[in-house]
Scaffold this active site. Structure first.
Site, PDB file in Angstrom:
ATOM      1  N   ASN A  78       3.565   7.661  -7.114  1.00 44.08           N
ATOM      2  CA  ASN A  78       3.169   6.547  -8.001  1.00 44.08           C
ATOM      3  C   ASN A  78       2.777   7.162  -9.240  1.00 44.08           C
ATOM      4  O   ASN A  78       2.368   8.232  -9.218  1.00 44.08           O
ATOM      5  CB  ASN A  78       2.386   5.307  -7.335  1.00 44.08           C
ATOM      6  CG  ASN A  78       0.999   5.926  -7.107  1.00 44.08           C
ATOM      7  OD1 ASN A  78       0.747   6.806  -6.811  1.00 44.08           O
ATOM      8  ND2 ASN A  78       0.072   5.079  -7.529  1.00 44.08           N
ATOM      9  N   CYS A 120      -0.240   7.379 -10.550  1.00 37.22           N
ATOM     10  CA  CYS A 120      -1.361   8.176 -10.798  1.00 37.22           C
ATOM     11  C   CYS A 120      -1.520   9.189  -9.766  1.00 37.22           C
ATOM     12  O   CYS A 120      -2.582   9.730  -9.217  1.00 37.22           O
ATOM     13  CB  CYS A 120      -2.717   7.189 -10.668  1.00 37.22           C
ATOM     14  SG  CYS A 120      -2.520   6.384 -12.467  1.00 37.22           S
ATOM     15  N   GLU A 171      -1.745   8.835  -6.283  1.00 40.63           N
ATOM     16  CA  GLU A 171      -2.411   8.997  -5.071  1.00 40.63           C
ATOM     17  C   GLU A 171      -1.589   8.366  -4.044  1.00 40.63           C
ATOM     18  O   GLU A 171      -2.077   8.352  -2.907  1.00 40.63           O
ATOM     19  CB  GLU A 171      -3.729   7.774  -5.360  1.00 40.63           C
ATOM     20  CG  GLU A 171      -3.497   6.328  -5.224  1.00 40.63           C
ATOM     21  CD  GLU A 171      -2.843   5.909  -6.350  1.00 40.63           C
ATOM     22  OE1 GLU A 171      -2.632   4.752  -6.737  1.00 40.63           O
ATOM     23  OE2 GLU A 171      -2.691   6.473  -7.542  1.00 40.63           O
TER      24      GLU A 171
END
Length: 780
Positions: free
Chosen positions: A289, A291, A293
């Site tokens: 995704n 970012c 994580e």
């Protein structure tokens, strides 16, 4: 004494503003109205447990993801899921039947629909043929990956999803793809691919080639149009055409050098991601995704929520400080059930995304407020915090897996569950034997459960707790928030913000604002790189997905030390690495600056200087205007020099004038003391001591006129010390013109330009570009 004082941090004007602008719906009068609306939406099919979930929200123990706050229980056509990964992008414009995934244009459409409904999305562009490859169907030559990324970037620019939230995207390319060289440097072009975060997926084979000093092949399954291949190999029973061959170290240096100057690309250790994935028996992950994580399969989703660790300390800041383990485990149990419900009640942008989510029931339970918890426990963020971080991670993981087993008994296992295959997941080996036995006997409801995501504005909404796994960024600062915006102008309002941990600490009995802070009260920019890595690695050990964590590096850090950060991250078992180093070249054409030789140390002063110098009638000097962002006041620093017979200049006297009544007396005392010291010899040691002074109101990034790079000043006094030290240096770092005159120095937060407020106040926190003035977040 526990948790958030309802008369304190929650009442900060900025907290109220965030709730009103981002999470309030309709005529909701208080956050409690918002909580009740969210619970009604999420627990529409599970009202038996709604009351305990509402209590966790009211207590601020449980923090749903921002999309859940904004959409749950409303009639909006938006998803409550934060982020997704694209379906596999086929190497053709339209979808080829019988092949996995969809064509380029349908994949672009999926990204558009996803962002329109409020979700971020990641794409693996490694399936698209490289620049110069043959397009046999049309007899043409491929333009490569980068122009297709520009299509996605343009689409994202035109779509504004619910509210003021803009789309977020992650572009990923494998380290073996022939376009990786262009991909790594693409964002060094000003304003190009601005809507993307970018990361390179790095394989174990590449890291081995790097360690062994070998060459590395860039290739693809489609031949070059010109036929000039380095070699044709065989992979998986088919030809694989080598386009380029270069030393692995050369490619690694290109990646890390570009990141050194431009903060991107990040790296994802993709083989480790897949090897450690609970579901590697039924999926292969190639992207994350926006970012980073959540490494996700095609059409995968991240359904996010966080336990508020800032609320979990009994008797904080005392010898008796301890974790409230029962409260922590209760919040985790509520969170697992909450997020499992979201999968059944949230809208999804596409049917394929819903199908993938319900087949594996992946959730992303994590935490926020780690920095504030460590402060309350009187534990310094860094290597010394590792045992406690791991203890917290283990407790959260065990509680989450136990709850998921209970849900499996109540609701059934996730459809893709295979008992024998799932039992081989490496993460399960860390769990207690009795829990593994329960999983074997009853199965589990969720295929993947844990992640550490950016918490951004939800953390501000919860009293400005430290975000996610990050340390506190600043104790006390002013934040400019856009309160009204038109096509031609925007109106901002200044909010005074206090960090939650600082709020509690500064109101302890006997607090002395003039006293030095204890070592456990430390902010992000004061920490070493080793501190950041130690906590990141410790947090990752008890997470079955991944974490979003930025390793902040000082501007003065050498490239060699910066490069080593990535090697250390790999050796310590991390699944990826994101760094941020303030850089003066960001936004310009990529270049590698030569390292300047070290300046020789000055010789000791001669006997002329050992006596008290007498003031001539006329001295030459400079007056520097400093606008200090923390209090908004102007300060005028005058430095007059004494010129010796041999032409050497030394600082002789110092004056600081200001209209600030609050600081006038302190500035007068400072200048008299410094001037007296200067007349008796070399006062550089005093200037260096001043640079170490920290203000309880917080510091600021400052770039002085004449400096190529800005640096963090922990206080106004520290900034003055820095200017004086630089002025006194034998090689002038700041004032290159020795002639007398006036120079103006502007103080500002030296970050990237914020896409929203256009100020240089955006920094990478938790792997995400975040503005500390207007609150813009590229990821949330």
């Amino acid at each position: 004494m526990t948790g958030i004082d309802s008369q304190g941090p929650l009442d900060q004007p900025v907290t109220v503003h965030i709730w009103r602008e981002k999470y309030r719906h309709g005529d909701e009068a208080t956050p409690s109205d918002t909580f009740r609306r969210v619970i009604a939406g999420v627990y529409a099919r599970d009202m038996q447990h709604a009351a305990e979930a509402l209590a966790a929200l009211e207590a601020r123990d449980w923090v749903p993801g921002g999309r859940i706050f904004a959409g749950a229980g409303t009639a909006k056509r938006v998803t409550w899921i934060n982020c997704f990964v694209s379906p596999t992008i086929q190497d053709s414009m339209d979808t080829e039947p019988g092949q996995p995934g969809v064509g380029i244009m349908p994949a672009l459409s999926v990204a558009a629909f996803t962002q329109q409904q409020g979700g971020g999305i990641g794409m693996d562009f490694g399936t698209i043929r490289p620049d110069g490859a043959l397009v046999a169907r049309t007899g043409s030559v491929s333009s490569g990956v980068i122009p297709f990324m520009a299509m996605w970037d343009g689409m994202c620019l035109t779509i504004r999803s619910s509210g003021s939230r803009r789309g977020a995207m992650m572009g990923v390319l494998p380290v073996w793809h022939p376009d990786v060289l262009a991909f790594v440097t693409a964002k060094t072009r000003k304003d190009f691919l601005k809507n993307f975060n970018v990361s390179v997926t790095i394989t174990d084979d590449f890291m081995a080639a790097l360690e062994e000093g070998r060459h590395w092949d860039l290739g693809f399954a489609v031949p070059r149009a010109d036929g000039k291949h380095v070699e044709v190999l065989e992979k998986e029973g088919a030809p694989w055409y080598v386009y380029h061959r270069l030393p692995a170290a050369e490619l690694f240096d290109l990646i890390t050098r570009t990141t050194y100057d431009f903060a991107e690309p990040g790296v994802i250790f993709i083989d480790r991601v897949n090897a450690l994935n609970n579901l590697n028996y039924c999926e292969t992950i190639a992207a994350t995704n926006p970012c980073g994580e959540q490494p996700l399969p095609p059409n995968g989703d991240c359904d996010l929520g966080h336990v508020n660790l800032a609320n979990m300390v009994l008797d904080p800041f005392t010898d008796a400080a301890r974790i409230d383990w029962d409260r922590l485990k209760a919040a985790v149990a509520t969170g697992v059930r909450f997020l499992d419900n979201v999968l059944d009640t949230s809208p999804f942008p596409t049917p394929e995304q819903r199908e993938e989510a319900l087949a594996k029931r992946r959730i992303g339970l994590g935490y926020t407020g780690l920095g504030n918890l460590l402060q309350q426990m009187r534990v310094r963020y860094g290597a010394g915090a590792v045992p406690l971080v791991e203890q917290l991670g283990e407790a959260i993981a065990v509680a989450a897996y136990r709850t998921s087993v209970e849900l499996a008994q109540e609701r059934g296992v996730f459809p893709a569950y295979d008992a024998e295959s799932f039992a081989r997941a490496p993460f399960l080996a860390k769990l207690p034997q009795d829990l593994r036995d329960d999983i074997a006997a009853h199965g589990i409801r969720n295929g993947v459960l844990l992640t550490l995501a950016p918490t951004g504005t939800t953390s501000i909404f919860y009293g400005n707790v430290s975000s996610g796994v990050e340390p506190t960024f600043s104790w006390h600062y002013n934040r400019a928030v856009v309160v009204e915006q038109t096509a031609t102008e925007q109106k901002t309002e200044q909010f005074e913000v206090e960090d939650y941990g600082w709020f509690l600490y500064s109101r302890l009995p006997g607090f002395d604002p003039a006293a030095p802070l204890p070592d456990y009260m430390i902010s992000a920019l004061e920490l070493s790189v080793e501190d950041h890595i130690a906590v990141a690695a410790a947090a990752q050990r008890w997470v079955d997905a991944a974490i979003s964590k930025t390793i902040n590096c000082p501007a003065a850090m050498s490239y060699e030390a910066f490069r080593e950060v990535y090697l250390t991250a790999y050796r310590m078992g991390m699944k990826g690495c994101t760094t941020y180093r303030p850089s003066g070249v960001r936004g310009s054409v990529l270049s590698v600056a030569e390292t300047a030789p070290s300046a020789p140390k000055p010789a000791p002063f001669a006997s002329e200087e050992q006596a008290i110098l007498k003031r001539p009638e006329i001295l030459s000097g400079k007056t520097i205007k400093i606008k200090w962002p923390v209090d908004g006041e102007n300060y005028y620093l005058t430095i007059n020099d004494y010129v010796h017979g041999d032409g050497r200049r030394v600082t002789f006297e110092i004056f600081i004038s200001t209209s600030s009544v609050e600081n006038f007396e302190a500035m007068a005392a400072l200048t008299r003391t410094l001037s007296a010291a200067c007349r008796r010899g070399d006062a550089t040691f005093l200037f260096e001591e001043l640079e170490r002074v920290h203000s309880p109101k917080g510091g600021s990034f400052v770039r002085l006129e004449g400096e190529k790079k800005g640096r963090y000043a922990p206080s106004l006094i520290a900034l003055i010390g820095r200017i004086l030290r630089m002025h006194s240096a034998p090689q002038q770092e700041l004032f290159d013109d020795p002639a007398p005159g006036v120079e103006t120095v502007g103080a500002e937060e030296n970050g990237e330009e914020c896409p929203n407020c256009k100020r240089d106040t955006a920094h990478r926190i938790e792997g995400c570009l975040t503005c500390f003035q207007c609150g813009f977040s590229k990821c949330g």
